[in-house]
Design a protein around this motif. Structure first.
Motif, PDB file in Angstrom:
ATOM      1  N   UNK A  75      -5.009   3.275 -10.089  1.00  0.00           N
ATOM      2  CA  UNK A  75      -4.435   1.930 -10.038  1.00  0.00           C
ATOM      3  C   UNK A  75      -3.101   1.870 -10.777  1.00  0.00           C
ATOM      4  N   UNK A  76      -2.352   2.937 -10.716  1.00  0.00           N
ATOM      5  CA  UNK A  76      -1.107   2.999 -11.478  1.00  0.00           C
ATOM      6  C   UNK A  76      -0.060   2.006 -11.017  1.00  0.00           C
ATOM      7  N   UNK A  77      -0.148   1.560  -9.769  1.00  0.00           N
ATOM      8  CA  UNK A  77       0.841   0.615  -9.251  1.00  0.00           C
ATOM      9  C   UNK A  77       0.206  -0.740  -8.944  1.00  0.00           C
ATOM     10  N   UNK A  78      -0.939  -1.004  -9.539  1.00  0.00           N
ATOM     11  CA  UNK A  78      -1.572  -2.306  -9.376  1.00  0.00           C
ATOM     12  C   UNK A  78      -1.974  -2.632  -7.951  1.00  0.00           C
ATOM     13  N   UNK A  79      -2.287  -1.610  -7.156  1.00  0.00           N
ATOM     14  CA  UNK A  79      -2.718  -1.835  -5.782  1.00  0.00           C
ATOM     15  C   UNK A  79      -1.609  -1.756  -4.747  1.00  0.00           C
ATOM     16  N   UNK A 111       8.691   0.751  11.495  1.00  0.00           N
ATOM     17  CA  UNK A 111       9.425  -0.253  10.727  1.00  0.00           C
ATOM     18  C   UNK A 111      10.914   0.061  10.884  1.00  0.00           C
ATOM     19  N   UNK A 112      11.777  -0.852  10.471  1.00  0.00           N
ATOM     20  CA  UNK A 112      13.219  -0.604  10.540  1.00  0.00           C
ATOM     21  C   UNK A 112      13.608   0.654   9.773  1.00  0.00           C
ATOM     22  N   UNK A 113      12.879   0.955   8.698  1.00  0.00           N
ATOM     23  CA  UNK A 113      13.201   2.098   7.850  1.00  0.00           C
ATOM     24  C   UNK A 113      12.540   3.396   8.297  1.00  0.00           C
ATOM     25  N   UNK A 114      11.632   3.336   9.303  1.00  0.00           N
ATOM     26  CA  UNK A 114      11.042   4.565   9.811  1.00  0.00           C
ATOM     27  C   UNK A 114       9.599   4.402  10.264  1.00  0.00           C
ATOM     28  N   UNK A 115       8.971   5.537  10.593  1.00  0.00           N
ATOM     29  CA  UNK A 115       7.562   5.587  10.983  1.00  0.00           C
ATOM     30  C   UNK A 115       6.743   5.763   9.712  1.00  0.00           C
ATOM     31  N   UNK A 116       5.689   4.956   9.530  1.00  0.00           N
ATOM     32  CA  UNK A 116       4.984   4.943   8.255  1.00  0.00           C
ATOM     33  C   UNK A 116       3.499   4.654   8.436  1.00  0.00           C
ATOM     34  N   UNK A 117       2.697   5.200   7.540  1.00  0.00           N
ATOM     35  CA  UNK A 117       1.283   4.849   7.407  1.00  0.00           C
ATOM     36  C   UNK A 117       0.894   5.051   5.944  1.00  0.00           C
ATOM     37  N   UNK A 118       0.041   4.167   5.446  1.00  0.00           N
ATOM     38  CA  UNK A 118      -0.410   4.223   4.055  1.00  0.00           C
ATOM     39  C   UNK A 118      -1.704   5.026   3.974  1.00  0.00           C
ATOM     40  N   UNK A 119      -1.764   5.933   2.976  1.00  0.00           N
ATOM     41  CA  UNK A 119      -3.004   6.657   2.716  1.00  0.00           C
ATOM     42  C   UNK A 119      -3.329   6.581   1.237  1.00  0.00           C
ATOM     43  N   UNK A 120      -4.587   6.866   0.908  1.00  0.00           N
ATOM     44  CA  UNK A 120      -5.039   6.846  -0.481  1.00  0.00           C
ATOM     45  C   UNK A 120      -5.294   8.266  -0.951  1.00  0.00           C
ATOM     46  N   UNK A 121      -4.932   8.537  -2.204  1.00  0.00           N
ATOM     47  CA  UNK A 121      -5.264   9.846  -2.773  1.00  0.00           C
ATOM     48  C   UNK A 121      -6.725   9.835  -3.229  1.00  0.00           C
ATOM     49  N   UNK A 122      -7.155  10.902  -3.864  1.00  0.00           N
ATOM     50  CA  UNK A 122      -8.565  11.024  -4.233  1.00  0.00           C
ATOM     51  C   UNK A 122      -9.035   9.965  -5.209  1.00  0.00           C
ATOM     52  N   UNK A 123      -8.131   9.321  -5.917  1.00  0.00           N
ATOM     53  CA  UNK A 123      -8.514   8.293  -6.882  1.00  0.00           C
ATOM     54  C   UNK A 123      -8.237   6.881  -6.391  1.00  0.00           C
ATOM     55  N   UNK A 125      -4.942   5.790  -5.471  1.00  0.00           N
ATOM     56  CA  UNK A 125      -3.521   5.456  -5.474  1.00  0.00           C
ATOM     57  C   UNK A 125      -3.028   5.452  -4.036  1.00  0.00           C
ATOM     58  N   UNK A 126      -2.182   4.483  -3.705  1.00  0.00           N
ATOM     59  CA  UNK A 126      -1.661   4.376  -2.354  1.00  0.00           C
ATOM     60  C   UNK A 126      -0.316   5.083  -2.225  1.00  0.00           C
ATOM     61  N   UNK A 127      -0.180   5.781  -1.117  1.00  0.00           N
ATOM     62  CA  UNK A 127       1.038   6.524  -0.770  1.00  0.00           C
ATOM     63  C   UNK A 127       1.501   6.066   0.609  1.00  0.00           C
ATOM     64  N   UNK A 128       2.790   6.158   0.874  1.00  0.00           N
ATOM     65  CA  UNK A 128       3.317   6.054   2.218  1.00  0.00           C
ATOM     66  C   UNK A 128       3.605   7.452   2.721  1.00  0.00           C
ATOM     67  N   UNK A 129       3.127   7.792   3.916  1.00  0.00           N
ATOM     68  CA  UNK A 129       3.642   8.935   4.655  1.00  0.00           C
ATOM     69  C   UNK A 129       4.742   8.329   5.507  1.00  0.00           C
TER      70      UNK A 129
END
Length: 133
Positions: A75-79, A111-123, A125-129
């Protein structure tokens, strides 16, 4: 400090345990173990991982120490999305990551900035690919 010679080199990611985090980043994301050194403080290690052939920032896997840090694992970025993994081939990496068990939180989208999907790491935390436009 700003200038042509400065850059962000590492981002610390709190983890519950070094070895499980190393295995996840290696086996699920295909990251390379850049450094793994024992530190003088008992049980502490300097663990750096990054995408294969990475020329940019890497992640420092930092084992949580104490209740406050343990509570922040995942939860380093508060969700919110915390880290952004850029790719030059979105579908190659998306399909490969899914096949290795990475859990995506949504369907890929343009999106205007590119192709994106959100994934979660093992704990959690959310990441954008992200394949930038």
């Amino acid at each position: 400090m700003s200038g042509g010679g400065s850059r962000i080199a590492l981002t610390a990611v709190l983890v519950a345990a070094y070895d499980e985090a190393i295995a996840w980043y290696r086996d699920k994301l295909g990251f390379t173990l850049v450094e793994d050194k024992r530190l003088e403080e008992a049980g502490k290690r300097w663990v750096v991982m990054g995408p294969q052939g990475a020329k940019g920032a890497c992640v420092l896997l930092a084992r949580a120490d104490g209740p406050a840090q343990e509570a922040a694992v995942g939860r380093q970025a508060g969700g919110r999305v915390f880290l952004f993994l850029h790719t030059d081939d979105f579908w190659r990496d998306y399909d490969s990551m899914r096949a290795r068990g990475v859990v995506f939180q949504e369907e890929p989208r343009h999106e205007d900035y590119g192709m994106v999907a959100v994934f979660a790491d093992l704990y959690g935390n959310l990441w954008d690919l992200l394949q930038p436009a």
